[in-house]
Design a protein around this motif. Sequence first.
Motif, PDB file in Angstrom:
ATOM      1  N   UNK A  84       0.830  -1.200   0.000  1.00 53.56           N
ATOM      2  CA  UNK A  84       0.000   0.000   0.000  1.00 53.56           C
ATOM      3  C   UNK A  84       0.865   1.249   0.000  1.00 53.56           C
ATOM      4  N   UNK A  85       0.544   2.185  -0.908  1.00 55.16           N
ATOM      5  CA  UNK A  85       1.306   3.429  -0.994  1.00 55.16           C
ATOM      6  C   UNK A  85       0.752   4.450  -0.010  1.00 55.16           C
ATOM      7  N   UNK A  86       1.631   5.257   0.521  1.00 54.41           N
ATOM      8  CA  UNK A  86       1.221   6.274   1.485  1.00 54.41           C
ATOM      9  C   UNK A  86       0.297   7.290   0.822  1.00 54.41           C
ATOM     10  N   UNK A  87      -0.660   7.796   1.591  1.00 53.32           N
ATOM     11  CA  UNK A  87      -1.565   8.829   1.093  1.00 53.32           C
ATOM     12  C   UNK A  87      -0.785  10.092   0.767  1.00 53.32           C
ATOM     13  N   UNK A  88       0.206  10.410   1.582  1.00 57.83           N
ATOM     14  CA  UNK A  88       1.062  11.575   1.352  1.00 57.83           C
ATOM     15  C   UNK A  88       2.445  11.306   1.923  1.00 57.83           C
ATOM     16  N   UNK A  89       3.453  11.949   1.330  1.00 56.47           N
ATOM     17  CA  UNK A  89       4.826  11.834   1.823  1.00 56.47           C
ATOM     18  C   UNK A  89       5.298  13.231   2.226  1.00 56.47           C
ATOM     19  N   UNK A  90       4.774  13.700   3.333  1.00 61.42           N
ATOM     20  CA  UNK A  90       5.024  15.074   3.743  1.00 61.42           C
ATOM     21  C   UNK A  90       5.838  15.195   5.021  1.00 61.42           C
ATOM     22  N   UNK A  91       6.416  14.084   5.490  1.00 62.68           N
ATOM     23  CA  UNK A  91       7.259  14.101   6.673  1.00 62.68           C
ATOM     24  C   UNK A  91       8.670  13.667   6.275  1.00 62.68           C
ATOM     25  N   UNK A  92       9.670  14.413   6.717  1.00 64.49           N
ATOM     26  CA  UNK A  92      11.062  14.072   6.416  1.00 64.49           C
ATOM     27  C   UNK A  92      11.819  13.779   7.705  1.00 64.49           C
ATOM     28  N   UNK A  93      12.867  12.964   7.562  1.00 64.86           N
ATOM     29  CA  UNK A  93      13.649  12.503   8.708  1.00 64.86           C
ATOM     30  C   UNK A  93      15.125  12.699   8.410  1.00 64.86           C
ATOM     31  N   UNK A  94      15.868  13.248   9.371  1.00 65.39           N
ATOM     32  CA  UNK A  94      17.298  13.483   9.179  1.00 65.39           C
ATOM     33  C   UNK A  94      18.050  13.240  10.483  1.00 65.39           C
ATOM     34  N   UNK A  95      19.269  12.648  10.368  1.00 74.48           N
ATOM     35  CA  UNK A  95      20.105  12.368  11.539  1.00 74.48           C
ATOM     36  C   UNK A  95      21.448  13.070  11.353  1.00 74.48           C
ATOM     37  N   UNK A  96      21.971  13.644  12.431  1.00 73.63           N
ATOM     38  CA  UNK A  96      23.266  14.332  12.367  1.00 73.63           C
ATOM     39  C   UNK A  96      23.955  14.247  13.724  1.00 73.63           C
ATOM     40  N   UNK A  97      25.276  14.443  13.714  1.00 79.14           N
ATOM     41  CA  UNK A  97      26.044  14.507  14.954  1.00 79.14           C
ATOM     42  C   UNK A  97      25.891  15.888  15.568  1.00 79.14           C
ATOM     43  N   UNK A  98      25.894  15.951  16.879  1.00 79.10           N
ATOM     44  CA  UNK A  98      25.901  17.226  17.571  1.00 79.10           C
ATOM     45  C   UNK A  98      27.352  17.625  17.827  1.00 79.10           C
ATOM     46  N   UNK A  99      27.786  18.682  17.144  1.00 77.47           N
ATOM     47  CA  UNK A  99      29.170  19.105  17.287  1.00 77.47           C
ATOM     48  C   UNK A  99      30.108  18.221  16.494  1.00 77.47           C
ATOM     49  N   UNK A 100      31.368  18.129  16.946  1.00 79.08           N
ATOM     50  CA  UNK A 100      32.363  17.317  16.254  1.00 79.08           C
ATOM     51  C   UNK A 100      32.210  15.848  16.625  1.00 79.08           C
ATOM     52  N   UNK A 101      32.954  14.997  15.914  1.00 77.87           N
ATOM     53  CA  UNK A 101      32.889  13.565  16.204  1.00 77.87           C
ATOM     54  C   UNK A 101      33.228  13.297  17.668  1.00 77.87           C
ATOM     55  N   UNK A 102      32.450  12.458  18.345  1.00 82.67           N
ATOM     56  CA  UNK A 102      32.753  12.173  19.758  1.00 82.67           C
ATOM     57  C   UNK A 102      34.039  11.371  19.888  1.00 82.67           C
ATOM     58  N   UNK A 103      34.721  11.569  20.999  1.00 86.54           N
ATOM     59  CA  UNK A 103      35.944  10.817  21.252  1.00 86.54           C
ATOM     60  C   UNK A 103      35.607   9.515  21.939  1.00 86.54           C
ATOM     61  N   UNK A 104      36.345   8.480  21.622  1.00 84.13           N
ATOM     62  CA  UNK A 104      36.144   7.188  22.269  1.00 84.13           C
ATOM     63  C   UNK A 104      36.316   7.355  23.780  1.00 84.13           C
ATOM     64  N   UNK A 105      35.431   6.752  24.543  1.00 83.56           N
ATOM     65  CA  UNK A 105      35.438   6.912  25.987  1.00 83.56           C
ATOM     66  C   UNK A 105      34.396   7.900  26.472  1.00 83.56           C
ATOM     67  N   UNK A 106      33.753   8.609  25.521  1.00 84.99           N
ATOM     68  CA  UNK A 106      32.730   9.584  25.872  1.00 84.99           C
ATOM     69  C   UNK A 106      31.382   9.134  25.320  1.00 84.99           C
ATOM     70  N   UNK A 107      30.312   9.753  25.826  1.00 86.92           N
ATOM     71  CA  UNK A 107      28.985   9.516  25.265  1.00 86.92           C
ATOM     72  C   UNK A 107      28.913  10.137  23.869  1.00 86.92           C
ATOM     73  N   UNK A 108      28.194   9.482  22.959  1.00 93.50           N
ATOM     74  CA  UNK A 108      27.995  10.016  21.610  1.00 93.50           C
ATOM     75  C   UNK A 108      26.632  10.703  21.551  1.00 93.50           C
ATOM     76  N   UNK A 109      26.629  11.965  21.137  1.00 95.28           N
ATOM     77  CA  UNK A 109      25.393  12.752  21.089  1.00 95.28           C
ATOM     78  C   UNK A 109      25.011  13.007  19.631  1.00 95.28           C
ATOM     79  N   UNK A 110      23.818  12.565  19.256  1.00 91.54           N
ATOM     80  CA  UNK A 110      23.305  12.770  17.909  1.00 91.54           C
ATOM     81  C   UNK A 110      21.968  13.486  17.993  1.00 91.54           C
ATOM     82  N   UNK A 111      21.520  14.014  16.850  1.00 93.59           N
ATOM     83  CA  UNK A 111      20.213  14.671  16.784  1.00 93.59           C
ATOM     84  C   UNK A 111      19.382  14.049  15.666  1.00 93.59           C
ATOM     85  N   UNK A 112      18.110  13.841  15.942  1.00 94.02           N
ATOM     86  CA  UNK A 112      17.160  13.310  14.964  1.00 94.02           C
ATOM     87  C   UNK A 112      16.135  14.408  14.686  1.00 94.02           C
TER      88      UNK A 112
END
Length: 303
Positions: A84-112
């Motif tokens: 079944x095809x969607x009635x509309x395709x009007x929502x978009x989704x994007x993922x990115x890193x917050x700031x620079x690449x995280x360093x190993x040993x730290x928490x990784x912070x991303x944004x959706x």
Amino acid sequence: MSLQNILAANLHVSVPNHSRQANGSFAQISCEKNTVGRHISTKAVGSDRREDITHLYKHPEGSEEERIAVETASRFGSKPNTYFCAVANDVTLNVALKGEEPQIGQDAHLSITVKNSSAERRSISLHCQVAVIYYTGVQKGTVKKDDISVNLKPREVQTLEWTLPYDQYKNQLVDQAALMLTVTGRVRETKQVLATQFNFRLRTPDIVITPVGDAVVGRETVAKITFKNPLQCVLKNAAFRLEGLGLQTTGMIVFGDVGSLATIDLTVKFTPTLTGLRKLLASLDCDQLTQVHGVADIFIKQM
């Protein structure tokens, strides 16, 4: 291995006894519909046997995540209108890193980021999954899963913070420290399917090399090496390899254990044999932490 055996071993097909004709050719080969497309295998590490890795890629049969994956894949196949095809395709989704690449040993912070381009409200169910991957792109295993509900007003954009804690990935990392976040979802009102993948790496720390004083060919020269352990664990039997064309041949300094989050300083001495701009290289030799390097430019003067 014959064609018959190759097909049976790699494509999971059943070959009836009557498939080989008297002249040696093959007649009809029937496929097992219950296995083709359902099982994924690869060559096992250090062995000629095949290893079943289906669980790394497939969601439970009939689950919402599995249905989204199947519908997304079918859109790029020979029969894109199977589902079944969607009635509309009007929502978009994007993922990115917050700031620079995280360093190993730290928490990784991303944004959706989820954007509603329509003039109506939208309700979205998102499924997030992050996995450790080898440099070849093959998954090693899943380290975190999340389900998120998002309600968007007309024309609204929401940015969600998503965090991967160090404690959840510290025992799973492999060389290159690569991870992949997969986000899938469905819009309740339109049945639109959302799917995206985002690969990222964890930065390893640098070894800092600082020359001390002027460097003159034929005279002993001193350099300071500084390294900080970014992990909340002890690095066992750490050693440093040093080399530099015209500075010194490859050598090793055995340091021993480096404490959790500890910073160490080493002093190295070498006698340059060539003048001009030279590079001194250093690398860490340790089982718990790999891909750690440092480089410094040292100008060697004539005596």
